[in-house]
Each structure stands twice: as structure tokens, then as C-alpha cells.
Design an enzyme around this catalytic site. Structure first.
Site, mmCIF file in Angstrom:
data_model
loop_
_atom_site.group_PDB
_atom_site.id
_atom_site.type_symbol
_atom_site.label_atom_id
_atom_site.label_comp_id
_atom_site.label_asym_id
_atom_site.label_seq_id
_atom_site.Cartn_x
_atom_site.Cartn_y
_atom_site.Cartn_z
ATOM 1 N N SER A 11 21.777 9.186 20.182
ATOM 2 C CA SER A 11 21.222 9.022 21.534
ATOM 3 C C SER A 11 22.255 8.446 22.478
ATOM 4 C CB SER A 11 20.014 8.079 21.494
ATOM 5 O OG SER A 11 18.855 8.748 21.081
ATOM 6 N N HIS A 35 15.434 2.434 26.040
ATOM 7 C CA HIS A 35 16.258 3.569 25.638
ATOM 8 C C HIS A 35 16.745 4.365 26.842
ATOM 9 C CE1 HIS A 35 17.089 7.551 23.734
ATOM 10 N NE2 HIS A 35 17.414 6.836 22.670
ATOM 11 N N ASP A 80 13.867 10.888 29.285
ATOM 12 C CA ASP A 80 13.917 9.750 28.373
ATOM 13 C C ASP A 80 12.696 8.851 28.573
ATOM 14 O OD1 ASP A 80 15.124 7.581 26.671
ATOM 15 O OD2 ASP A 80 16.890 8.846 26.886
#
Length: 900
Positions: free
Chosen positions: A543, A226, A155
Site C-alpha cells: 500500500s 491509511h 482509499d
């Protein structure tokens, strides 16, 4: 018990996009090599790759190198072109090549295939409670909350100081772990611990693409948020007292809070490329991760050109479970960009939580609505004015400090929110019939959203009142929202363009408005008054669904260490549910709240506790996937690319692999109207078990299962069956039908897992609770109506009745009863000496002085009871007074599940 498998049939013209690219003067390429062709003179793959690149350098560059220092200069030149050498995820390398060099590399010995490096796209916690995870029972207990399992996350990096990555309560790092905490900008090895056990970063491919690029944070530290969010969702530790500016307050935790985390940063603010991601997966395999969570995807339709598909195939061979996000391009059909057959493809859904505000009108009437505005509430009453369709910026600018009411018509909500946001109004109330509000309520200005019924109350007040006013309070959270879950409109739909013959996505997990950890130096939202910062943030996307599923897989891996990736995936799919907490089929927010199809939700919503005991599993190995690749008519080189040079055999090519779902394509003009599927199931339940096939009807289609009954005599036994789907002789193009195929146990005493089906009983759970030998002769069980009727016809059946609730009563005092130490019953009975009283009640507090054993005699020899251990209770808490303690809650645990 039953295991269920979605059936999907449709007639559709599929167009798989072809990618047309123009080679730039210098670009990055991923090259696959056949290791068996490496000359023995080379000591390693890496030196062979360097020599291969050296051999194809342009003549002009080679001549210039020779004019200087032949060996050294050539070596430096090839080294500068080589980006990564891969040894696990793929066999080959990535390099920066000119067009002539790229063409020359294709002629090199050992060359298999190649393609240009491709960009990837990023596809966001009551959610654990919604999943039914409780530390004292079920999968979380059996898995010891994910103890000793390592989840690798590829990520944007991680914020190691987040409390979600504290190692309180964590066990030691597993001895098999080979990873490390890599030092970089604002990141050093001391930032890892027993929770965050690995941190690496990969950006050579991105740097080779843009040589002059300066990285804002050349380390594993997260500058996007994220990666921090996804990794804490999968395995974050317990953090108490968190919220999103007052919303969703409580204790945050990941799905597997005792699992270890390893972060592989390959997604950058400056861009993300496949060469870096392959390197990250390659390293994760070497380091020893058990589960990979990949919340991103690429747009390559062909499996043999998809580096993520190729790398995850290698991970599969090493027994690593891979969870991937389905993509955020829904609700359009075939928008899935992660339909890889050997990984779990995860769709996104809602949870039963709603973020709200409260409108208080001038007449003291209060109305709740949807809102996620994080700013402060204003306690004052403001004038209230109805604007109708709020799309006139000039009118809105002249409103001043008032609360406007806007009415949504013709799906114009987003447009009206935009205009209101860019005006100077105090706040806005939007009246709308839009069902998918969760994307709209995250506003940067004070706003609240009402349905038409509640909106009428406000509109009537404005029409009939003098000088109407209102105030709005924010930061409220409601739980138990119905119906839930729903599939999110943005969640990408199947079928997979790369392999439409395997039904994707596989299942759905929470992915809408998910609270998880966040870097405190990155704004969570930009208000007109300035940015807001926090340590937790609410995000939406597949996600966010992906790490939920990865966490569930980690729990199953901990509880069932002998299960491979296919077994874990099968257990998650066949025990998922397709009904919401209103006992109706799950709805699709992207299709006007119509019933969601398997192309949107796969098998249904994941249920971690049921996945612990699926009864039957569909196991799949590498050979099955090879047969599928052969059935897709891939060339030898294309298969070799995915197999990384390993030997294979195409003698059993097929498009039908042993998967826990079915999808059939029918051509309206073709005479053949029957399609057949073969499946083999393995009994992972205990004891002898019989299963009966059950299929929900599909209009216009006939589905048959042969044989209709499977008989298992023991654990690990395998049985095979066939499914045939017969379509009508003539079909209209675009015809769609779907249903559910269940294996339903025919005897209650041999099953412990569940079925999901759309029927009057919805989530029917066939499960033996207790066998009784003394109080009565018989048993208690959870049964559907049909099962109860069949049970009544069995030999030996006497009677049955529904389980009932009981109420608690209270007692009078001993004095009121006339009991005395000097005379009467107390004296004659020696205060009840040697008598054992059994109490069925809410249990006991053993530390109470009422249960000390001062003055008690020895325990009677006839006593056969025990002191049963459990949460905050062990055998040492019993004594000569309190001689036995047991607890019973199987019936309650089944009946109290909110969606049953």
C-alpha cells in the site's frame, strides 16, 4: 544507453482458485449491460437500469405495489434496490437482489454478465531522497514537481487539516477539473484548497449489504489513517520538522509535491465492497484525474469477474495511469492479487534507512541495534540478565525491573517478543540472525535487536562481569544502510493467477517503514502506558509502495504530457535497477537474502530520474489488450464485460503483447522447447541511435534476439524484433531461470539514458557528458569497460583516461605580492583593465561587494560569454565586473549516485 527487460522462465504447476459461493437470501450484485441494447424510449442509462430492475421484481412485491400506487410504488421499489448506476468505469449497475431476482435479471434485454459484490483488502519519507528526487535537477525539476497533474486516490479518506495538504506553493486548480468537495460528517467544502481539490465518499454498496449499519464518519474524513498516509506519500506538500517520536526526523514531502490530490473514500472501517470502489473510479474518470493510486485488491482471479480490472480498463482507455499495490501475501509464489495487465503492479522494498537504539553497558561499551520503540528512554542503568530462550511466561514475570537478553533460535523471534512484551521486564535485548527485522522492531515495549556479532559482545560482558548493567537510548536514525534496497518478505509474488502470461509485478518501490501524514486523533501505537498520537506515522506494505509509483507516474505525466499510460509504465520499467547500493543483485528478505527474482521485483526498483529519458519505450494500446483477452479464450460475453459493449475483433488473438518483460512456461513432458516473443519499440530519444542486444545468460536456456541491432534514424521511429527462449529437452518440474535483456547503444553520442544489468559494471550508464571543441578535441562520457574497449577500436580514437577528482587551493594576499597603487605592475596595467580572467572553481557569490562594478570600464567587445541562469541565480546578477557565469556538473551527477 540501454533499456532492460526482465526475462523469466519456469516450470510450475499453476492452480487458479475457483470461487464457490452460496447466494444469501438478499445480496449485492454487479450487473454489466450492453448499452447498444437500451431502447430509445429511455432518456438515460439510469432510467433504463431502474426499469430493468422494476421488470424483474417478485410477483408478490409487484402485486403489493399495484394494490397501493402502481407507478410511484414500483419506482420507489426499484430505486431502493438500485445501489449505483455506472456510466464510465463499467456499463451497468449494482443492486441488492434476492436469488429469484438475480436469476430473473439474467434474462433481461441487454444483460451481459454479473457477479456478487466482493469485499476488498487494504494492501505505508527519506524515501523520496532514496528515489533520487531533487528539486534542482532530474525528473522533479523537469516535471515542475508534478505541477497541474491530478492524482486520484481511492482509499479510506483523508485528514484535510494535515500540513501535507496545505496549498502553499501550489498553482491554481486546472480548468479541466470537474470534481468537487463533498460535504459530510465533520467535513465541508471549505476544507479543500489548491492541493486537496476534490473529496467524495461512496458507501451505498456497504449500506445495502448491511442496512442497519451506522457509519462512524459518514464523510471523506479519514478514521483509519491509511488514506491520509498513501495520499501524502504520492503528493504531500513540504512539511518541515516532522518525525515519528524522534525517528526519521526531517522534511516530509510526497513524490510529486506540487501535484493536486483528489480523495475518493470507498474503504470504510465497517467494510469495503467493490460496488463502492467502481463508483469511486467511475466518478474519478468523470472528474478528470490523470493518475489513480489504488492500494487495495480483491481475490477474484478472472479478469472478467474482477470489477477493479474492468474499471481500470475503462480508465486506461481515457488515458488515466493506474498504479496498484501487488498485495501483502508474500513470499509465496503466485500470491499476487493485483496482476491486471493494463495497470502497474507495484512490489514493496526497503530503503537505506535504519531505525536504531544504543545500548550502553556498565563498562561504558556502546552497541547500536535496531529499534523503533517510540516511548521514552530511561537514563538509568538496570541489571542485565541472560534468559536464553524467552518463552516461559512464569520465569519472565519473576525477573522484575531488569533488562533481559533473549537469544533467537529456530526462527522463534516473534514468539519471544510476544512473551517479553507480556511480562513486566524493564526492557529486552534480542540476539538474532534474522535478516528481516523491520517487522519486529515496531514494539510496544522497550526492545532492541542485535545481530549475532554484536550480541556476542553483550553475552561476553554478562558472562565475565560482576553485576552487569545496561541502559538503552532510543529514537536514533541511520542513513546509508547497506545493502539496500531489498524486497520485503510480505510483498506478494507473481505470476498473476488472473493472467500469468504477463510478468507481474512490474517493479518495486519503497514500501517498508515509510513515514507519511497521519490523522492526529488516531493512535499511532498503543503502549502499556497508553496510546501515542502524532501527525505522522510509519507504516509498511505494498500500500505504501503503490503511491510512490503513482507519484513517479505523475511527475512523468507532467514532464512528458504526450506520453500515455503504457509509455509511462514502459519508461518506469525499462529504467529500473536490479542492483543494490553494494553493487550486488537486489536480495529477497523472504527467501533468506537470496537474489530476488523478477517474480518478486519485476524489472527492478523504480528510478524516477532515469525514467525521464528511457531511450526506447514499449507502447501498448487497447487493441493489444483485446488480442490478449481473445488469446485467453474468453467468451464473447466475458470480453464484452471488460470492453463495456465496445466493438472488438479477435482475428489477432495472442498471449504475447507488446510488454517490456517476458515470461515463458515450459512443460517438462512437451516436445516443444522453444517459445518466441515479438516486440516493437519506439525511439523517444533524440537523433540517430543504434542499439545492440545484450542478454544475461540463463543456465540451461538459450536466448536469442533477432535482429541483434536496431537502427533508428529519428525520433518516434518504431522498430520490431523477436526473442526466442529455448529450453533443454528435459527439465525437472519447478526449474526456474531468469535474466535481463538489454538494448545497449552502440554509439555514445546518441544516447542519454541507462541500462540495468547484473555484471561487473552493474549499473552501466552510457551517456555523453560534454563535447569539447577547443580545450581538446573529443568528449567525456560515462562508459562501461566493454564500451570503452569498443570505443578504442573506432576510427579517430586517440587516447582516453578516467575522470579524476580535483582539489581546491588557496591564494596569498596582494600585499605579500608587493602590488602597490603608486608604482609597478598595478599602475602600468591600469589594474588589469580590459583583461578577462576566467576562474574554474566552486562558483561565486555575485552579491559580494568584491564584485560590484564601480570604476569598471565597458565589457570588451571580444567577449562571447553569458550569465547562465540556474537555482538562485539569474542574468541580472552579472555586471561590468562579473561579466560571465556558467556551471558544469554532468560528470559529478553521474559519479555521485550512491548505488553506482
Amino acid at each position: 544507453m540501454a533499456s532492460h527487460f526482465p526475462l523469466y522462465v519456469f516450470l510450475l504447476s499453476l492452480t487458479i482458485p475457483q470461487f464457490i459461493s452460496t447466494l444469501a437470501e438478499l445480496d449485492n450484485y454487479i450487473v454489466h449491460m450492453d448499452l447498444s441494447a437500451m431502447p430509445k424510449a429511455f432518456s438515460s442509462h439510469h432510467t433504463w437500469y431502474l426499469a430493468t430492475i422494476s421488470s424483474i421484481l417478485d410477483n408478490t412485491r409487484a402485486a403489493a405495489a399495484a394494490a397501493a400506487t402502481t407507478t410511484t410504488t414500483t419506482s420507489l421499489s426499484s430505486s431502493s434496490k438500485l445501489i449505483y448506476g455506472y456510466s464510465n468505469a463499467i456499463h451497468g449497475f449494482s443492486a441488492s437482489l434476492s436469488p429469484s431476482e438475480y436469476e430473473a435479471i439474467k434474462q433481461s434485454p441487454g444483460y451481459v454478465s454479473s457477479y456478487r459484490d466482493m469485499p476488498v483488502k487494504i494492501d505505508t519519507t527519506h524515501s523520496t531522497e532514496f528515489l533520487g528526487l531533487k528539486s534542482e535537477s532530474g525528473t522533479l525539476l523537469a516535471a515542475k514537481q508534478g505541477k497541474d497533474v491530478i492524482i486520484g486516490v481511492v482509499d479510506t479518506g483523508i485528514w484535510p487539516e494535515s500540513k501535507s495538504f496545505d496549498d502553499d506553493g501550489m498553482t491554481e486548480v486546472p480548468s479541466r477539473w470537474k470534481g468537487e468537495c463533498e460535504t459530510g460528517t465533520q467535513f465541508n467544502s471549505s476544507m479543500c484548497n489548491k492541493k486537496l481539490i476534490g473529496a467524495r465518499f461512496f458507501n451505498k454498496g456497504l449500506h445495502a449489504k448491511y442496512p442497519k449499519l451506522a457509519f462512524s464518519m459518514n464523510s471523506t474524513r479519514d478514521t483509519d489513517g491509511h488514506g491520509t498516509h498513501t495520499s501524502s506519500t504520492a503528493a504531500g506538500n513540504y512539511v518541515e520538522g516532522v518525525s515519528y517520536f524522534g525517528y526519521a526526523s526531517g522534511t516530509a514531502r510526497g513524490v510529486a509535491p506540487r501535484a493536486h490530490v483528489a480523495m475518493y473514500k470507498a474503504l470504510w472501517d465497517e467494510g469495503s465492497y467493490s460496488s463502492d470502489i467502481i463508483a469511486a473510479i467511475d466518478q474519478a474518470m468523470i472528474d478528470g484525474v490523470d493518475v489513480l493510486s489504488l492500494s487495495f485488491g480483491s481475490d477474484s482471479p478472472e479478469l472478467y469477474k474482477n470489477p477493479i480490472a474492468i474499471a481500470t480498463f475503462a480508465a486506461l482507455e481515457k488515458g488515466i495511469f493506474v498504479s496498484k499495490s501487488a498485495g501483502n501475501r508474500g513470499p509465496y509464489i503466485a500470491s499476487l492479487h493485483n496482476g491486471i495487465p493494463w495497470v502497474l503492479s507495484v512490489a514493496a522494498g526497503t530503503v537505506d534507512r535504519e531505525f536504531q537504539g544504543l545500548i550502553t553497558l556498565g563498562n561504558n561499551v556502546s552497541i547500536s541495534g535496531s529499534s523503533l520503540f517510540p516511548g521514552n528512554s530511561n537514563p538509568s542503568q538496570f541489571p542485565l540478565v541472560f534468559m536464553g530462550f524467552c518463552n516461559n511466561s512464569e520465569e519472565l514475570k519473576n525477573v522484575g525491573h531488569k533488562i533481559i537478553v533473549c537469544q533467537d533460535k529456530d526462527d522463534s523471534l516473534s514468539e519471544q517478543v510476544y512473551y517479553a512484551q507480556n511480562s513486566s521486564v524493564t526492557a529486552a535485548i534480542f540476539v538474532t540472525n534474522t535478516t528481516d527485522l523491520k517487522s519486529s522492531i515496531q514494539t510496544t515495549f522497550p526492545a532492541i535487536f542485535l545481530n549475532l556479532e554484536k550480541g556476542e559482545i553483550v553475552l561476553d560482558y554478562i558472562k565475565n562481569g560482576d553485576d552487569p548493567t545496561a541502559k538503552i537510548d532510543f529514537h536514533q536514525t541511520g542513513l546509508g544502510t547497506k545493502p539496500a534496497p531489498k524486497v520485503s518478505s510480505f510483498s506478494s509474488r507473481g505470476p498473476s493467477p488472473s493472467c500469468p502470461f504477463v510478468l507481474k509485478p512490474d517493479l518495486m518501490a519503497p514500501g517498508k517503514l515509510i513515514l507519511a501524514a497521519w490523522p492526529p486523533n488516531i493512535p499511532t501505537v498503543d503502549l502499556a502506558t497508553g496510546p501515542l498520537f502524532g501527525q505522522f506515522n510509519i507504516l509498511s506494505g505494498t500500500s505504501m509502495a503503490c503511491p510512490h509509483a503513482a507519484g513517479v507516474a505523475a511527475l512523468l505525466k507532467a514532464a512528458k504530457p504526450d506520453w500515455g499510460p503504457a509509455a509511462i509504465r514502459s519508461a518506469m520499467m525499462t529504467t529500473s535497477y536490479s542492483s543494490d547500493n553494494d553493487f550486488n543483485p537486489i536480495k529477497d528478505l523472504g527467501n533468506n537474502d537470496k537474489v530476488a527474482t523478477p517474480l518478486a521485483i519485476g524489472s527492478g526498483h523504480v528510478d524516477p530520474n532515469k525514467a525521464l529519458d528511457p531511450g526506447l519505450i514499449y507502447d501498448t494500446d487497447v487493441t493489444d489488450y483485446v488480442n490478449l483477452l481473445c488469446g485467453l479464450n474468453f467468451t464473447a460475453n466475458q470480453i464484452l464485460t471488460i470492453m463495456r459493449g465496445n466493438p472488438y475483433n479477435c482475428s489477432n488473438l495472442t498471449l504475447d503483447i507488446n510488454y517490456p518483460s517476458f515470461i515463458a512456461f515450459f512443460n517438462a513432458d512437451a516436445p516443444e522447447t522453444v517459445q518466441e516473443f515479438s516486440r516493437t519499440v519506439t525511439n523517444v530519444g533524440a537523433g540517430m541511435t543504434n542499439y545492440m542486444a545484450k542478454v544475461t545468460p540463463m543456465e540451461g536456456f538459450i536466448v536469442k534476439v533477432v535482429p541483434e541491432k536496431l537502427v533508428f534514424t529519428g525520433r518516434s521511429e518504431k522498430q520490431s524484433y523477436k526473442v526466442s527462449i529455448e529450453g533443454p529437452k528435459t527439465m525437472k518440474e519447478g526449474t526456474v531461470a531468469f535474466g535481463i535483456h538489454n538494448w545497449h547503444s552502440s554509439t555514445v553520442d546518441s544516447v542519454k539514458s541507462t541500462e540495468t544489468e547484473t555484471s561487473d559494471d552493474h549499473h552501466s550508464v552510457s551517456q555523453l557528458l560534454y563535447s569539447y571543441d577547443n580545450a581538446l578535441d573529443g568528449f567525456s562520457a560515462v562508459l562501461s569497460k566493454d564500451e570503452l574497449e569498443r570505443l578504442k577500436k573506432l576510427p579517430g580514437f586517440v587516447a582516453s583516461y578516467p575522470d579524476r577528482k580535483v582539489a581546491v587551493d588557496t591564494t596569498h594576499t596582494t600585499e605579500f605580492l608587493g602590488l602597490s597603487h603608486a608604482t609597478g605592475l598595478w599602475l602600468a596595467s591600469h589594474y588589469g583593465k580590459d583583461v578577462i580572467i576566467g576562474v574554474i572553481d566552486t562558483s561565486v557569490w555575485p552579491e559580494s561587494k568584491s564584485f560590484t562594478d564601480d570604476g569598471m570600464t565597458a565589457i570588451p567587445s571580444k567577449w562571447k560569454g553569458i550569465c547562465e541562469e540556474g537555482q538562485d541565480f539569474n542574468s541580472s546578477l552579472c555586471n561590468l565586473k562579473h561579466i560571465g557565469a556558467r556551471y558544469f556538473n554532468k560528470g559529478l551527477l553521474i559519479s555521485c549516485k550512491s548505488w553506482y
